[in-house]
Write a protein that holds these residues in place. Sequence first.
Motif, PDB file in Angstrom:
ATOM      1  N   HIS A   1       0.862  -1.166   0.000  1.00  0.00           N
ATOM      2  CA  HIS A   1       0.000   0.000   0.000  1.00  0.00           C
ATOM      3  C   HIS A   1       0.908   1.228   0.000  1.00  0.00           C
ATOM      4  CE1 HIS A   1      -3.142   2.678   1.523  1.00  0.00           C
ATOM      5  NE2 HIS A   1      -2.455   2.937   2.598  1.00  0.00           N
ATOM      6  N   ASN A   2       1.804   1.304  -0.993  1.00  0.00           N
ATOM      7  CA  ASN A   2       2.800   2.381  -0.952  1.00  0.00           C
ATOM      8  C   ASN A   2       2.125   3.737  -1.028  1.00  0.00           C
ATOM      9  OD1 ASN A   2       5.068   4.048  -1.195  1.00  0.00           O
ATOM     10  ND2 ASN A   2       6.241   2.345  -2.027  1.00  0.00           N
ATOM     11  N   CYS A   3       2.237   4.480   0.036  1.00  0.00           N
ATOM     12  CA  CYS A   3       1.465   5.721   0.162  1.00  0.00           C
ATOM     13  C   CYS A   3       2.234   6.960  -0.274  1.00  0.00           C
ATOM     14  CB  CYS A   3       0.999   5.879   1.608  1.00  0.00           C
ATOM     15  SG  CYS A   3       2.354   6.111   2.760  1.00  0.00           S
ATOM     16  N   HIS A   4       3.493   6.796  -0.670  1.00  0.00           N
ATOM     17  CA  HIS A   4       4.277   7.970  -1.068  1.00  0.00           C
ATOM     18  C   HIS A   4       3.929   8.395  -2.494  1.00  0.00           C
ATOM     19  CE1 HIS A   4       6.722   7.584   2.513  1.00  0.00           C
ATOM     20  NE2 HIS A   4       6.868   6.303   2.250  1.00  0.00           N
ATOM     21  N   ALA A   5       3.990   9.687  -2.749  1.00  0.00           N
ATOM     22  CA  ALA A   5       3.771  10.193  -4.102  1.00  0.00           C
ATOM     23  C   ALA A   5       4.854   9.605  -5.000  1.00  0.00           C
ATOM     24  CB  ALA A   5       3.859  11.715  -4.097  1.00  0.00           C
ATOM     25  N   SER A   6       4.519   9.359  -6.276  1.00  0.00           N
ATOM     26  CA  SER A   6       5.484   8.656  -7.134  1.00  0.00           C
ATOM     27  C   SER A   6       6.809   9.411  -7.267  1.00  0.00           C
ATOM     28  CB  SER A   6       4.880   8.343  -8.495  1.00  0.00           C
ATOM     29  OG  SER A   6       4.419   9.525  -9.061  1.00  0.00           O
ATOM     30  N   ARG A   7       6.757  10.742  -7.259  1.00  0.00           N
ATOM     31  CA  ARG A   7       8.012  11.516  -7.359  1.00  0.00           C
ATOM     32  C   ARG A   7       8.875  11.296  -6.106  1.00  0.00           C
ATOM     33  NH1 ARG A   7      10.001  16.530  -6.314  1.00  0.00           N
ATOM     34  NH2 ARG A   7      11.411  17.363  -7.897  1.00  0.00           N
ATOM     35  N   ASP A   8       8.221  11.341  -4.944  1.00  0.00           N
ATOM     36  CA  ASP A   8       8.958  11.107  -3.690  1.00  0.00           C
ATOM     37  C   ASP A   8       9.527   9.688  -3.669  1.00  0.00           C
ATOM     38  OD1 ASP A   8       8.340  13.620  -2.841  1.00  0.00           O
ATOM     39  OD2 ASP A   8       6.853  13.009  -1.354  1.00  0.00           O
ATOM     40  N   ARG A   9       8.720   8.732  -4.175  1.00  0.00           N
ATOM     41  CA  ARG A   9       9.158   7.331  -4.176  1.00  0.00           C
ATOM     42  C   ARG A   9      10.438   7.183  -5.004  1.00  0.00           C
ATOM     43  NH1 ARG A   9       4.490   3.902  -6.326  1.00  0.00           N
ATOM     44  NH2 ARG A   9       3.315   5.499  -5.236  1.00  0.00           N
ATOM     45  N   ALA A  10      10.465   7.833  -6.158  1.00  0.00           N
ATOM     46  CA  ALA A  10      11.648   7.755  -7.024  1.00  0.00           C
ATOM     47  C   ALA A  10      12.853   8.392  -6.327  1.00  0.00           C
ATOM     48  CB  ALA A  10      11.364   8.441  -8.350  1.00  0.00           C
ATOM     49  N   GLU A  11      12.638   9.523  -5.672  1.00  0.00           N
ATOM     50  CA  GLU A  11      13.739  10.189  -4.960  1.00  0.00           C
ATOM     51  C   GLU A  11      14.227   9.324  -3.806  1.00  0.00           C
ATOM     52  OE1 GLU A  11      15.444  13.078  -5.631  1.00  0.00           O
ATOM     53  OE2 GLU A  11      14.316  12.893  -7.486  1.00  0.00           O
ATOM     54  N   LEU A  12      13.289   8.736  -3.080  1.00  0.00           N
ATOM     55  CA  LEU A  12      13.666   7.895  -1.931  1.00  0.00           C
ATOM     56  C   LEU A  12      14.484   6.691  -2.390  1.00  0.00           C
ATOM     57  CD1 LEU A  12      10.392   7.976   0.203  1.00  0.00           C
ATOM     58  CD2 LEU A  12      12.629   8.837   0.899  1.00  0.00           C
ATOM     59  N   ARG A  13      14.133   6.148  -3.538  1.00  0.00           N
ATOM     60  CA  ARG A  13      14.895   5.016  -4.070  1.00  0.00           C
ATOM     61  C   ARG A  13      16.349   5.424  -4.307  1.00  0.00           C
ATOM     62  NH1 ARG A  13      11.516   3.622  -8.417  1.00  0.00           N
ATOM     63  NH2 ARG A  13       9.767   3.183  -7.076  1.00  0.00           N
ATOM     64  N   LYS A  14      16.538   6.619  -4.862  1.00  0.00           N
ATOM     65  CA  LYS A  14      17.909   7.111  -5.116  1.00  0.00           C
ATOM     66  C   LYS A  14      18.664   7.290  -3.796  1.00  0.00           C
ATOM     67  CE  LYS A  14      16.697  10.366  -8.481  1.00  0.00           C
ATOM     68  NZ  LYS A  14      16.877  11.756  -8.901  1.00  0.00           N
ATOM     69  N   VAL A  15      17.961   7.872  -2.823  1.00  0.00           N
ATOM     70  CA  VAL A  15      18.589   8.109  -1.508  1.00  0.00           C
ATOM     71  C   VAL A  15      18.996   6.779  -0.879  1.00  0.00           C
ATOM     72  CG1 VAL A  15      18.167   8.966   0.846  1.00  0.00           C
ATOM     73  CG2 VAL A  15      17.333  10.264  -1.131  1.00  0.00           C
ATOM     74  N   MET A  16      18.089   5.798  -0.913  1.00  0.00           N
ATOM     75  CA  MET A  16      18.363   4.477  -0.300  1.00  0.00           C
ATOM     76  C   MET A  16      19.543   3.798  -0.990  1.00  0.00           C
ATOM     77  SD  MET A  16      15.986   3.752   1.971  1.00  0.00           S
ATOM     78  CE  MET A  16      14.624   4.734   2.535  1.00  0.00           C
ATOM     79  N   ARG A  17      19.553   3.888  -2.316  1.00  0.00           N
ATOM     80  CA  ARG A  17      20.624   3.222  -3.067  1.00  0.00           C
ATOM     81  C   ARG A  17      21.986   3.799  -2.668  1.00  0.00           C
ATOM     82  NH1 ARG A  17      19.124   4.140  -8.470  1.00  0.00           N
ATOM     83  NH2 ARG A  17      17.214   3.034  -8.036  1.00  0.00           N
ATOM     84  N   TYR A  18      22.035   5.111  -2.486  1.00  0.00           N
ATOM     85  CA  TYR A  18      23.317   5.729  -2.125  1.00  0.00           C
ATOM     86  C   TYR A  18      23.624   5.524  -0.637  1.00  0.00           C
ATOM     87  CZ  TYR A  18      26.913   9.061  -1.027  1.00  0.00           C
ATOM     88  OH  TYR A  18      28.075   9.609  -0.565  1.00  0.00           O
ATOM     89  N   ALA A  19      22.645   5.844   0.205  1.00  0.00           N
ATOM     90  CA  ALA A  19      22.943   5.922   1.642  1.00  0.00           C
ATOM     91  C   ALA A  19      22.842   4.580   2.360  1.00  0.00           C
ATOM     92  CB  ALA A  19      22.001   6.932   2.301  1.00  0.00           C
ATOM     93  N   GLY A  20      22.084   3.624   1.797  1.00  0.00           N
ATOM     94  CA  GLY A  20      21.914   2.325   2.463  1.00  0.00           C
ATOM     95  C   GLY A  20      23.248   1.693   2.857  1.00  0.00           C
ATOM     96  N   PRO A  21      24.145   1.438   1.886  1.00  0.00           N
ATOM     97  CA  PRO A  21      25.416   0.792   2.253  1.00  0.00           C
ATOM     98  C   PRO A  21      26.270   1.659   3.174  1.00  0.00           C
ATOM     99  CG  PRO A  21      25.093   0.801  -0.144  1.00  0.00           C
ATOM    100  CD  PRO A  21      24.027   1.678   0.444  1.00  0.00           C
ATOM    101  N   ARG A  22      26.187   2.981   3.030  1.00  0.00           N
ATOM    102  CA  ARG A  22      27.009   3.885   3.853  1.00  0.00           C
ATOM    103  C   ARG A  22      26.499   3.963   5.282  1.00  0.00           C
ATOM    104  NH1 ARG A  22      27.150   4.969  -1.339  1.00  0.00           N
ATOM    105  NH2 ARG A  22      29.107   5.710  -2.236  1.00  0.00           N
ATOM    106  N   LEU A  23      25.216   3.722   5.449  1.00  0.00           N
ATOM    107  CA  LEU A  23      24.630   3.775   6.799  1.00  0.00           C
ATOM    108  C   LEU A  23      25.282   2.744   7.713  1.00  0.00           C
ATOM    109  CD1 LEU A  23      22.252   5.385   8.147  1.00  0.00           C
ATOM    110  CD2 LEU A  23      20.863   3.344   7.800  1.00  0.00           C
ATOM    111  N   LEU A  24      25.661   1.628   7.121  1.00  0.00           N
ATOM    112  CA  LEU A  24      26.277   0.546   7.888  1.00  0.00           C
ATOM    113  C   LEU A  24      27.545   1.021   8.612  1.00  0.00           C
ATOM    114  CD1 LEU A  24      25.490  -2.375   8.286  1.00  0.00           C
ATOM    115  CD2 LEU A  24      26.882  -2.979   6.310  1.00  0.00           C
ATOM    116  N   TRP A  25      28.285   1.920   7.995  1.00  0.00           N
ATOM    117  CA  TRP A  25      29.508   2.436   8.614  1.00  0.00           C
ATOM    118  C   TRP A  25      29.223   3.558   9.586  1.00  0.00           C
ATOM    119  CZ3 TRP A  25      33.090  -0.899   7.983  1.00  0.00           C
ATOM    120  CH2 TRP A  25      33.129  -1.666   6.816  1.00  0.00           C
ATOM    121  N   ARG A  26      28.255   4.416   9.213  1.00  0.00           N
ATOM    122  CA  ARG A  26      27.998   5.603  10.040  1.00  0.00           C
ATOM    123  C   ARG A  26      27.086   5.297  11.233  1.00  0.00           C
ATOM    124  NH1 ARG A  26      29.250  10.391   7.397  1.00  0.00           N
ATOM    125  NH2 ARG A  26      30.897   9.890   5.941  1.00  0.00           N
ATOM    126  N   HIS A  27      26.047   4.478  10.975  1.00  0.00           N
ATOM    127  CA  HIS A  27      25.063   4.190  12.028  1.00  0.00           C
ATOM    128  C   HIS A  27      24.763   2.685  11.984  1.00  0.00           C
ATOM    129  CE1 HIS A  27      24.361   8.508  12.500  1.00  0.00           C
ATOM    130  NE2 HIS A  27      24.344   8.563  11.191  1.00  0.00           N
TER     131      HIS A  27
END
Length: 114
Positions: A67-93
């Motif tokens: 039931h993805n409730c995010h607007a499609s533009r936000d969803r696309a942006e969030l995907r980009k953010v996750m792709r970049y920050a996901g692996p880096r989060l492991l080191w930082r947090h």
Amino acid sequence: MTPAIWSNRIRREKQTLACMLRLYCKAHHGGKKSLCPACRKLLEHTWERLDFCPFENAKPVCVRCPHNCHASRDRAELRKVMRYAGPRLLWRHPLLALLHILDSKKHPQRSDST
Ligand code: SF4
Ligand SMILES: [Zn+2]
């Protein structure tokens, strides 16, 4: 960070998103102590959706939500953010990253379903 943040899924998700956006914004938009206006807006939209998430503490990761409730533009942006920050989060947090990985294994279940 208070201990309650670990048990409150929505608060933890908000915290995880804020950390990921800070990493992304710093690398892509030169955001330093605060987020750039576009990332700030994305964070605000996402937090608003989280406030109304029907899954509450049983929340899956949004990308696996039926039931993805995010607007499609936000969803696309969030995907980009996750792709970049996901692996880096492991080191930082690492703890937030580990909990996020565990959350991604969960199956969506609404809090009002029995
Ligand atoms: S996408 Fe799904 S899991 Fe994410 S906030 Fe919206 S309803 Fe909740
Ligand atoms: Zn930014």
